[in-house]
Motif scaffolding. Structure first.
Motif, PDB file in Angstrom:
ATOM      1  N   ALA A  49     -14.204  -2.206  -2.366  1.00 22.48           N
ATOM      2  CA  ALA A  49     -13.740  -0.966  -2.770  1.00 22.48           C
ATOM      3  C   ALA A  49     -14.385   0.373  -2.258  1.00 22.48           C
ATOM      4  O   ALA A  49     -15.466   0.205  -1.963  1.00 22.48           O
ATOM      5  N   ALA A 101      -0.513  -5.758 -11.447  1.00 22.15           N
ATOM      6  CA  ALA A 101      -2.015  -6.009 -10.909  1.00 22.15           C
ATOM      7  C   ALA A 101      -2.609  -4.769 -10.168  1.00 22.15           C
ATOM      8  O   ALA A 101      -3.790  -4.743  -9.970  1.00 22.15           O
ATOM      9  N   THR A 102      -1.815  -4.185  -9.338  1.00 23.24           N
ATOM     10  CA  THR A 102      -2.071  -3.380  -8.247  1.00 23.24           C
ATOM     11  C   THR A 102      -1.202  -2.170  -8.216  1.00 23.24           C
ATOM     12  O   THR A 102      -0.114  -2.073  -8.438  1.00 23.24           O
ATOM     13  N   ASN A 139      -7.020  -1.650  -7.775  1.00 18.92           N
ATOM     14  CA  ASN A 139      -7.052  -3.048  -8.982  1.00 18.92           C
ATOM     15  C   ASN A 139      -6.799  -2.514 -10.188  1.00 18.92           C
ATOM     16  O   ASN A 139      -7.685  -1.937 -10.743  1.00 18.92           O
ATOM     17  N   SER A 159      -9.708  -1.049  -4.462  1.00 24.20           N
ATOM     18  CA  SER A 159     -10.078  -2.387  -3.590  1.00 24.20           C
ATOM     19  C   SER A 159      -9.804  -2.059  -2.149  1.00 24.20           C
ATOM     20  O   SER A 159     -10.428  -2.969  -1.462  1.00 24.20           O
TER      21      SER A 159
END
Length: 673
Positions: free
Chosen positions: A290, A350-351, A366, A373
């Motif tokens: 990240a 999720a993203t 994330n 990320s």
């Protein structure tokens, strides 16, 4: 008459008491909390920080005031200020937590502070311009780097005297001791090497070449690896502690300086002074896990497939605001790239992918951990971004290079670049994932990309300066907002021709379609309104007034609410689609543009272009926006929560009832007498 007056006065007293109790129980704690948040002691040029082993206190060196501030980590308040000598920089705490050691650059000394009394109990002489300190695990010795004398002083904690001075190379800066206490690692800024000192013999056992201007150093808990920041090389060197050789070089932000390892050894966190970011490195892969900017103007917004969160890109503050769609409030602010604009969320929620217009990149967030990320380099001036229904690819419109970058979401890399029209901005993908429609603002066209071959199948002429674009859920029609011609073009995907042109408000920018495909919501920047188009008739059925300069628009997965970013008023308008009226206005970052709603409908994410932040708004309640501070000096406004109100009301009612019963019984006794 006298008895009636007495009863009236008693009743008034009870009412006043009830209000007082309500204030004391509901409002006063909020005010106390607000005051405690604002009452942060002003530090003067704070530099070093060390935390006691029990985690209760932080010791902070203030170079500008020649003091050390002692902060209680539970209350985040400074409980003591300890005068030391000139220009304190480094600080470390003994393993037993009884002493703090402070290096004073201006007086070539080390101050020893008793943590029990927070007073200086001894002062030891060191070398010339002592900078950094590290203490051995057994607490017996403190290793001090002396920048101006190219040496390391070893201080005995038993006598508080230097027992040996070790010559190193050039301009030693940071020092770290291995957890087993066998080695001390010293960065030499002037010679691009790390000196490895054997603590048993206090001699240099090895000299390891690293990157340019090494600054910070940290050792993993298992003693196996050493992470060194190279300030001049924008990188981190990873040293194998067994062989004393560099096994990896990791590119990070500009001028990386400090570094620390997480207690579980899984991540190395690096501060990048030149880019105002923190790089998080996975020690397992030695790759960036990240990159987190620390340090305003909302642009795009996207909703996660779950619908729980909406992501907003803030262009000027380089952050992403995450909005919980449950309570319509910002639950997190995530630092990303520069001038975040378009936002899209993967189908699994999720993203989130955020296009950063000013640094030609896409930040991959994330959505579970609320961290960046990955950062993917794309074309020039990216803005619009869309994800294929299977979540495998992200299409990014690059206005400055007249291209569309196709990102493989699994690999996090650009697999191909598609040439389109002049000034591409918006992008939308059909529900079957077969085609991507891209608006070309400079060429007044829409390019149709075949996603199987990633080639342009057709170019469709629309209105002037097309920008926003959306595809109906059934994939039959594409709605395009034409900014300069105050119209919306309706394209048939079967023929790729314009079948209708709908007049709307001034400077239409973005468009979003309800999940049932019945309505299209269009933001009009110039008229401060949202037009609602019936897709059955392609006519405007209503106009909704919002705040100034509405840009982004997103619909919740259940179709109940529409979220609109108002760039000039730094707010998000929440529209009820049943009544087509604004039911709430949420304060966000500066210059909100993009907006997206999570697939589960719980949160809305707002990109703030001017403040470079993303606000997360919780959808479903009237709770206020919560902005998460990015620095210790940020103050947070307290709010009167429904829970406080309920508790206060219940206690107040019970108290008043008891008092009333007491007065009634007393009155009865008087009558009986």
């Amino acid at each position: 008459m006298k008895q009636r007056t007495t009863k009236t006065l008693t009743l008034c007293c009870i009412i006043l008491l009830a209000f007082f109790l309500f204030y004391a129980l509901a409002l006063l704690p909020q005010q106390v909390q607000a005051n405690s948040l604002k009452a942060t002691t002003q530090l003067t040029d704070p530099y070093g920080v060390a935390i006691t082993p029990n985690g209760e206190y932080a010791y902070i060196t203030n170079e500008g005031s020649d003091t050390v501030s002692v902060m209680n980590t539970t209350t985040n308040k400074v409980t003591a200020s300890v005068p030391v000598e000139n220009d304190p920089i480094g600080v470390t705490v003994a393993p037993d937590g009884k002493e703090a050691y402070v290096s004073n650059v201006g007086s070539n000394s080390v101050s020893i502070i008793s943590t029990a009394t927070n007073t200086v109990t001894a002062t030891a002489l060191a070398g010339s311009e002592p900078l950094s300190l590290a203490i051995t695990p057994d607490g017996a010795y403190v290793y001090i780097t002396n920048e101006a004398s190219d040496s390391v002083s070893v201080l005995s904690t038993a006598t508080n005297k230097v027992t040996v001075t070790i010559a190193v190379v050039s301009y030693p800066g940071a020092v770290a001791i291995s957890p087993n206490g066998e080695f001390a690692y010293v960065t030499n800024e002037g010679s691009a090497v790390v000196s490895v000192i054997n603590t048993s013999t206090n001699t240099v056992a090895a000299t390891v070449p690293v990157g340019s201007e090494p600054a910070g150093v940290a050792v993993t808990p298992n003693n196996e690896y050493v992470y060194v920041t190279n300030e001049g090389g924008a990188s981190v060197s990873v040293i194998n502690a067994q062989t004393n050789t560099v096994i990896a070089t990791i590119l990070v932000g500009a001028s990386p300086f400090g570094v620390t390892i997480t207690p579980n050894g899984e991540y190395a966190c690096v501060t990048n002074e030149g880019s105002d970011t923190v790089s998080v490195i996975s020690t397992d892969t030695n790759k960036l896990a990240a990159t987190i900017p620390v340090g305003s103007y909302p642009d795009s917004v996207a909703v996660a497939p779950s619908g729980e969160y909406a992501y907003v890109a803030n262009v000027a503050s380089n952050t992403i605001s995450i909005i919980s769609t449950v309570v319509n409030r910002v639950t997190a602010i995530i630092p990303v790239g520069y001038e975040p604009g378009g936002i899209a969320i993967t189908p699994d929620g999720a993203t989130a992918y955020i296009a950063n217009g000013d640094n030609d990149s896409v930040s991959v967030v994330n959505a579970v951990m609320d961290i960046v990320s990955a950062t993917v380099t794309v074309g020039s001036g990216p803005y619009g971004v869309a994800i294929t229904p299977n979540g495998e690819f992200a299409y990014v419109a690059n206005a400055g290079s007249n291209t569309v970058s196709v990102i493989n979401t699994a690999a996090g890399t650009v697999i191909t670049t598609v040439n389109v029209g002049d000034g591409p901005n918006g992008v939308a993908i059909t529900s079957n994932g077969e085609y991507a429609y891209v608006t070309n603002s400079g060429g007044d066209t829409v390019s149709v990309i075949n996603t199987a071959t990633n080639t342009v199948k057709a170019n469709i002429t629309v209105g002037v300066n097309p920008f926003g674009v959306a595809v109906t859920p059934n994939g039959k029609y594409v709605y395009v907002a034409n900014d300069a011609s105050t119209t919306v073009s309706v394209i048939s995907t079967a023929s790729n021709k314009v079948t209708a042109t709908v007049p709307v408000g001034s400077f239409p920018f973005a468009v979003a379609i309800t999940p049932n495909g019945a309505y299209a919501y269009v933001t009009n920047v110039g008229s401060g309104s949202v037009y609602v188009i019936s897709t059955a008739t392609n006519k405007v059925i209503t106009t909704i007034a919002v705040d100034t300069e509405p840009y982004g628009v997103a619909v919740t997965p259940n179709g109940e609410y529409v979220y609109v970013t108002n760039a000039d008023s730094n707010t998000v308008s929440v529209i009820n689609t049943t009544t087509n009226s604004v039911v709430e206005t949420v304060n966000v970052g500066a210059g909100p543009y993009g907006v997206a709603v999570a697939p589960n409908g719980a949160n809305a994410y707002v990109a703030n272009d001017v403040s470079n932040t993303v606000y997360m708004i919780s959808i479903g309640t009237s709770a206020p926006t919560i902005a998460i501070p990015t620095s210790s000096t940020t103050t947070q406004n307290s709010t009167l929560t429904p829970t406080n109100i309920l508790v206060a009301s219940v206690i107040s009612v019970i108290t008043v009832a008891i008092i009333g019963l007491f007065v009634f019984q007393k009155s009865k006794r008087k009558k009986s007498n």
